[in-house]
Scaffold this active site. Structure first.
Site, PDB file in Angstrom:
ATOM      1  N   SER A   1       0.805  -1.225   0.000  1.00 49.08           N
ATOM      2  CA  SER A   1       0.000   0.000   0.000  1.00 49.08           C
ATOM      3  C   SER A   1       0.838   1.275   0.000  1.00 49.08           C
ATOM      4  CB  SER A   1      -0.944   0.013   1.203  1.00 49.08           C
ATOM      5  OG  SER A   1      -0.215   0.098   2.416  1.00 49.08           O
TER       6      SER A   1
ATOM      7  N   LYS B   1       0.753   4.723   6.992  1.00 49.77           N
ATOM      8  CA  LYS B   1       0.187   5.482   5.876  1.00 49.77           C
ATOM      9  C   LYS B   1       0.746   6.899   5.904  1.00 49.77           C
ATOM     10  CE  LYS B   1      -2.823   2.147   4.846  1.00 49.77           C
ATOM     11  NZ  LYS B   1      -2.658   1.295   3.641  1.00 49.77           N
TER      12      LYS B   1
END
Length: 212
Positions: A75, A118
């Site tokens: 990701s 993230k």
């Protein structure tokens, strides 16, 4: 005759004295074993003290100073690759707030037993619109510049988010393969759920270096 007897007898009288002399000389040897045992015990104790001290330092570092994390998915590619290991600073968000663009380790809002990595996209009070594969902040007509993206986002239905106070909106760099705030049930990350700011990649060895 008596003088001969004395001369012949003299070795017999001296023999016990020689034996005593030898036994006296042997006494220091009897003390060598306890000294060696004491030395070994002291060395073992010294090593135990070193190990305990090292364990205490590691505990303090991992609990209050640094966070160590493995990124199990793609990701965040190509910034952080699958199975890369990174180190973050716990102090960064203890005394200050994240900046837009920071890469953070945090507790996943939908399951706080899991840690996610993230990038910070939305700050407290921001509005975020995702239109035609681009991110727009606070009503701007110009999309957010994101040179870290692996590839352009595949356009989806327009999305609108309003970041609450003391919260953050997080997205992955590999937008087309990132399960991030766009899809979570609990969209925003509270400040007190931020664990660390990612600073450094230490694995794999041929990719050691700063992470931005």
């Amino acid at each position: 005759m008596s003088s001969e007897i004395r001369r012949l007898g003299s070795p017999r009288r001296n023999a016990p004295e020689q034996k005593n002399f030898e036994s006296e000389n042997s006494e220091p040897e009897d003390f060598e074993r306890p000294e060696k045992e004491n030395s070994l015990k002291a060395e073992i104790l010294s090593w135990l003290q070193i190990l305990v001290t090292a364990a205490c330092i590691a505990f303090v570092l991992n609990t209050f100073i640094i966070a160590n994390s493995r990124v199990p998915s793609g990701s965040m590619e190509n910034t952080i690759m699958t199975n890369d290991r990174v180190i973050g600073s716990r102090l960064s968000y203890r005394f200050s707030s994240p900046d837009r663009g920071d890469i953070a380790i945090f507790r996943f809002p939908d399951d706080e037993s899991i840690y996610y990595v993230k990038r910070v996209i939305g700050l407290p009070g921001d509005t975020i619109d995702i239109i035609d594969g681009a991110v727009y902040l606070n009503g701007s007509d110009t999309p957010l510049e994101e040179p870290y993206l692996r590839q352009e986002m595949v356009p989806e239905e327009p999305m609108h988010f309003e970041v609450p106070e003391d919260s953050y909106f997080m997205m992955g760099d590999n937008r087309n393969h990132s399960y991030d705030a766009r899809y979570w049930m609990n969209t925003y990350v509270k400040h007190d759920k931020l664990v660390a700011k990612v600073l450094f990649r230490y694995w794999p060895l041929n990719q050691i270096g700063k992470v931005e």
